[in-house]
Motif scaffolding. Sequence first.
Motif, PDB file in Angstrom:
ATOM      1  N   SER A  76      17.597   0.432  58.521  1.00 50.17           N
ATOM      2  CA  SER A  76      17.433   0.208  59.959  1.00 50.17           C
ATOM      3  C   SER A  76      18.782   0.040  60.642  1.00 50.17           C
ATOM      4  CB  SER A  76      16.562  -1.028  60.198  1.00 50.17           C
ATOM      5  OG  SER A  76      15.273  -0.857  59.655  1.00 50.17           O
ATOM      6  N   ILE A  77      19.689  -0.678  59.999  1.00 49.73           N
ATOM      7  CA  ILE A  77      21.018  -0.878  60.575  1.00 49.73           C
ATOM      8  C   ILE A  77      21.763   0.450  60.671  1.00 49.73           C
ATOM      9  CG2 ILE A  77      23.279  -1.958  60.190  1.00 49.73           C
ATOM     10  CD1 ILE A  77      21.802  -4.298  58.927  1.00 49.73           C
ATOM     11  N   VAL A  78      21.645   1.267  59.628  1.00 50.00           N
ATOM     12  CA  VAL A  78      22.320   2.569  59.636  1.00 50.00           C
ATOM     13  C   VAL A  78      21.764   3.451  60.744  1.00 50.00           C
ATOM     14  CG1 VAL A  78      22.690   4.684  58.318  1.00 50.00           C
ATOM     15  CG2 VAL A  78      22.944   2.473  57.205  1.00 50.00           C
ATOM     16  N   LEU A  79      20.429   3.477  60.887  1.00 45.31           N
ATOM     17  CA  LEU A  79      19.824   4.288  61.943  1.00 45.31           C
ATOM     18  C   LEU A  79      20.238   3.792  63.329  1.00 45.31           C
ATOM     19  CD1 LEU A  79      16.205   4.826  60.560  1.00 45.31           C
ATOM     20  CD2 LEU A  79      18.069   6.485  60.658  1.00 45.31           C
ATOM     21  N   GLY A  80      20.328   2.473  63.492  1.00 44.58           N
ATOM     22  CA  GLY A  80      20.782   1.934  64.768  1.00 44.58           C
ATOM     23  C   GLY A  80      22.207   2.326  65.096  1.00 44.58           C
ATOM     24  N   VAL A  81      23.074   2.258  64.091  1.00 42.53           N
ATOM     25  CA  VAL A  81      24.468   2.650  64.306  1.00 42.53           C
ATOM     26  C   VAL A  81      24.571   4.134  64.638  1.00 42.53           C
ATOM     27  CG1 VAL A  81      26.714   2.887  63.176  1.00 42.53           C
ATOM     28  CG2 VAL A  81      25.383   0.808  62.856  1.00 42.53           C
ATOM     29  N   VAL A  82      23.803   4.964  63.927  1.00 43.59           N
ATOM     30  CA  VAL A  82      23.819   6.402  64.204  1.00 43.59           C
ATOM     31  C   VAL A  82      23.335   6.679  65.619  1.00 43.59           C
ATOM     32  CG1 VAL A  82      22.783   8.614  63.571  1.00 43.59           C
ATOM     33  CG2 VAL A  82      23.586   7.061  61.789  1.00 43.59           C
ATOM     34  N   ALA A  83      22.272   5.978  66.060  1.00 42.09           N
ATOM     35  CA  ALA A  83      21.755   6.172  67.417  1.00 42.09           C
ATOM     36  C   ALA A  83      22.807   5.803  68.463  1.00 42.09           C
ATOM     37  CB  ALA A  83      20.485   5.343  67.619  1.00 42.09           C
ATOM     38  N   TRP A  84      23.513   4.697  68.237  1.00 43.47           N
ATOM     39  CA  TRP A  84      24.568   4.300  69.177  1.00 43.47           C
ATOM     40  C   TRP A  84      25.708   5.316  69.206  1.00 43.47           C
ATOM     41  CZ3 TRP A  84      24.906   0.962  73.029  1.00 43.47           C
ATOM     42  CH2 TRP A  84      23.993  -0.071  73.105  1.00 43.47           C
ATOM     43  N   VAL A  85      26.084   5.827  68.036  1.00 40.42           N
ATOM     44  CA  VAL A  85      27.169   6.814  67.981  1.00 40.42           C
ATOM     45  C   VAL A  85      26.772   8.084  68.721  1.00 40.42           C
ATOM     46  CG1 VAL A  85      28.490   8.307  66.437  1.00 40.42           C
ATOM     47  CG2 VAL A  85      28.168   5.899  65.861  1.00 40.42           C
ATOM     48  N   VAL A  86      25.534   8.549  68.501  1.00 42.16           N
ATOM     49  CA  VAL A  86      25.068   9.752  69.190  1.00 42.16           C
ATOM     50  C   VAL A  86      25.018   9.517  70.699  1.00 42.16           C
ATOM     51  CG1 VAL A  86      23.114  11.316  69.485  1.00 42.16           C
ATOM     52  CG2 VAL A  86      23.799  10.601  67.192  1.00 42.16           C
ATOM     53  N   GLY A  87      24.549   8.335  71.099  1.00 40.60           N
ATOM     54  CA  GLY A  87      24.511   8.025  72.525  1.00 40.60           C
ATOM     55  C   GLY A  87      25.891   8.000  73.148  1.00 40.60           C
ATOM     56  N   LEU A  88      26.864   7.421  72.443  1.00 41.50           N
ATOM     57  CA  LEU A  88      28.230   7.393  72.961  1.00 41.50           C
ATOM     58  C   LEU A  88      28.831   8.794  73.040  1.00 41.50           C
ATOM     59  CD1 LEU A  88      29.661   4.236  71.110  1.00 41.50           C
ATOM     60  CD2 LEU A  88      29.049   4.448  73.534  1.00 41.50           C
ATOM     61  N   ILE A  89      28.487   9.645  72.082  1.00 39.50           N
ATOM     62  CA  ILE A  89      28.997  11.025  72.122  1.00 39.50           C
ATOM     63  C   ILE A  89      28.484  11.742  73.354  1.00 39.50           C
ATOM     64  CG2 ILE A  89      28.883  13.264  70.969  1.00 39.50           C
ATOM     65  CD1 ILE A  89      28.935  11.786  68.304  1.00 39.50           C
ATOM     66  N   PHE A  90      27.206  11.529  73.704  1.00 43.01           N
ATOM     67  CA  PHE A  90      26.631  12.202  74.863  1.00 43.01           C
ATOM     68  C   PHE A  90      27.142  11.609  76.172  1.00 43.01           C
ATOM     69  CE2 PHE A  90      23.554  13.867  71.840  1.00 43.01           C
ATOM     70  CZ  PHE A  90      23.295  15.126  72.351  1.00 43.01           C
ATOM     71  N   ILE A  91      27.426  10.321  76.197  1.00 45.26           N
ATOM     72  CA  ILE A  91      27.826   9.685  77.454  1.00 45.26           C
ATOM     73  C   ILE A  91      29.323   9.789  77.701  1.00 45.26           C
ATOM     74  CG2 ILE A  91      28.360   7.364  76.618  1.00 45.26           C
ATOM     75  CD1 ILE A  91      26.260   8.260  79.714  1.00 45.26           C
ATOM     76  N   THR A  92      30.106  10.096  76.661  1.00 43.18           N
ATOM     77  CA  THR A  92      31.560  10.162  76.826  1.00 43.18           C
ATOM     78  C   THR A  92      31.990  11.209  77.851  1.00 43.18           C
ATOM     79  OG1 THR A  92      31.966   9.324  74.595  1.00 43.18           O
ATOM     80  CG2 THR A  92      33.746  10.579  75.625  1.00 43.18           C
ATOM     81  N   PRO A  93      31.467  12.440  77.838  1.00 42.63           N
ATOM     82  CA  PRO A  93      31.886  13.402  78.880  1.00 42.63           C
ATOM     83  C   PRO A  93      31.566  12.943  80.293  1.00 42.63           C
ATOM     84  CG  PRO A  93      30.784  14.528  77.068  1.00 42.63           C
ATOM     85  CD  PRO A  93      30.566  13.072  76.859  1.00 42.63           C
ATOM     86  N   VAL A  94      30.450  12.234  80.463  1.00 41.86           N
ATOM     87  CA  VAL A  94      30.093  11.747  81.795  1.00 41.86           C
ATOM     88  C   VAL A  94      31.084  10.686  82.258  1.00 41.86           C
ATOM     89  CG1 VAL A  94      28.275  10.666  83.170  1.00 41.86           C
ATOM     90  CG2 VAL A  94      27.672  12.260  81.340  1.00 41.86           C
ATOM     91  N   VAL A  95      31.421   9.755  81.360  1.00 40.42           N
ATOM     92  CA  VAL A  95      32.402   8.716  81.709  1.00 40.42           C
ATOM     93  C   VAL A  95      33.749   9.347  82.010  1.00 40.42           C
ATOM     94  CG1 VAL A  95      33.602   6.666  80.868  1.00 40.42           C
ATOM     95  CG2 VAL A  95      31.171   6.982  80.360  1.00 40.42           C
ATOM     96  N   TRP A  96      34.130  10.339  81.221  1.00 42.52           N
ATOM     97  CA  TRP A  96      35.398  11.036  81.445  1.00 42.52           C
ATOM     98  C   TRP A  96      35.393  11.719  82.816  1.00 42.52           C
ATOM     99  CZ3 TRP A  96      38.090  14.034  76.939  1.00 42.52           C
ATOM    100  CH2 TRP A  96      39.377  14.397  77.324  1.00 42.52           C
ATOM    101  N   MET A  97      34.286  12.330  83.173  1.00 43.51           N
ATOM    102  CA  MET A  97      34.202  13.001  84.468  1.00 43.51           C
ATOM    103  C   MET A  97      34.306  11.990  85.611  1.00 43.51           C
ATOM    104  SD  MET A  97      31.314  15.699  85.827  1.00 43.51           S
ATOM    105  CE  MET A  97      29.976  14.524  85.664  1.00 43.51           C
ATOM    106  N   ILE A  98      33.674  10.834  85.462  1.00 46.45           N
ATOM    107  CA  ILE A  98      33.736   9.809  86.506  1.00 46.45           C
ATOM    108  C   ILE A  98      35.168   9.303  86.678  1.00 46.45           C
ATOM    109  CG2 ILE A  98      32.976   7.494  87.144  1.00 46.45           C
ATOM    110  CD1 ILE A  98      30.336   8.085  85.737  1.00 46.45           C
ATOM    111  N   LEU A  99      35.849   9.036  85.564  1.00 45.35           N
ATOM    112  CA  LEU A  99      37.235   8.568  85.654  1.00 45.35           C
ATOM    113  C   LEU A  99      38.136   9.639  86.259  1.00 45.35           C
ATOM    114  CD1 LEU A  99      37.634   6.700  82.242  1.00 45.35           C
ATOM    115  CD2 LEU A  99      37.438   5.696  84.521  1.00 45.35           C
ATOM    116  N   THR A 100      37.923  10.886  85.874  1.00 41.86           N
ATOM    117  CA  THR A 100      38.737  11.973  86.427  1.00 41.86           C
ATOM    118  C   THR A 100      38.515  12.117  87.922  1.00 41.86           C
ATOM    119  OG1 THR A 100      38.595  13.135  84.298  1.00 41.86           O
ATOM    120  CG2 THR A 100      39.313  14.413  86.200  1.00 41.86           C
ATOM    121  N   ALA A 101      37.266  11.947  88.363  1.00 43.55           N
ATOM    122  CA  ALA A 101      36.975  12.063  89.797  1.00 43.55           C
ATOM    123  C   ALA A 101      37.632  10.947  90.596  1.00 43.55           C
ATOM    124  CB  ALA A 101      35.467  12.045  90.020  1.00 43.55           C
TER     125      ALA A 101
END
Length: 295
Positions: free
Chosen positions: A27-52
């Motif tokens: 369960s801990i491994v699956l939770g960590v994987v879910a967080w990593v995948v979520g951060l990978i998807f949200i990173t371009p959005v955060v980068w775009m906001i900072l760039t703007a």
Amino acid sequence: MSTMTATERISVPSPRPRRSTRGRASSIVLGVVAWVVGLIFITPVVWMILTALHSEVDAATNPPSFFAPLTGASFAEFFGASGGVNPWPFLINSAVASVVSTLIVLVLSTAAAYSLAVRRIERWSDVLFFLLSTKMLPMVAGLLPIYIVARMFGILDTWLLLIIIYSAMNMPIAVWMMRSFLAEIPIAVLEAAEIDGARLPRVFLQILLPLTAPGLAATALICVIFSWNELLFASVLTSTAAGTAPVFLTGFVTSQGLFLSQVCAASLVISVPVLAAGIAAQDKLVQGLSMGAVK
């Protein structure tokens, strides 16, 4: 002294088995994987906001300067405060073409799905395959014929042309989705309404539409997203009168280079309507996309 029989004995419930260490670790491994995948998807959005929120000089640095001073100059440039191009006509064109085409698609696809799922016509599977086969043709292959026909009828650079194209573009996927939603409705409900004397328009309005509201919301949102983000036809078949928001974005690519901060600011503003529609229809969207998943 009376003795208790076997049937009179009170059985003490056995303690629930503790969760194994292996189960907790998985369960801990699956939770960590879910967080990593979520951060990978949200990173371009955060980068775009900072760039703007950075100036063009800071946004063009390599590597990017994340801790540079924040400014709203790019958003002011987008809304024309610095003498730039007014984006509102492009946003209005996208909104009109997307909303009107989506309404047309919902009406036609629901009627078609009814004949394919509830009152099945002959060779209904062939009709579904034909609708699916229309999506196999690359969009660019039909660009020249559409341009010639639109020029013949004098509807180039108009809302009407965009509405027709977007309706035809979204119709196949909408029919497939609405058919899957209508197929989940028990036939007995419709038969009971017919026995009570309800005609087809009343069955549609009072029975089918309320039962398929989640499916309608999911289909409508997908059609709006596809129409709002479409660029190929809008860039070729429109210019100034009916140019859409994606066409407006391409104006930031100039001979002087790419204005990265302004592009990011414009992308954020243009994404807000679709994001707001998704949040507003979130509950219906989840229900619609999960219909038929559990029997």
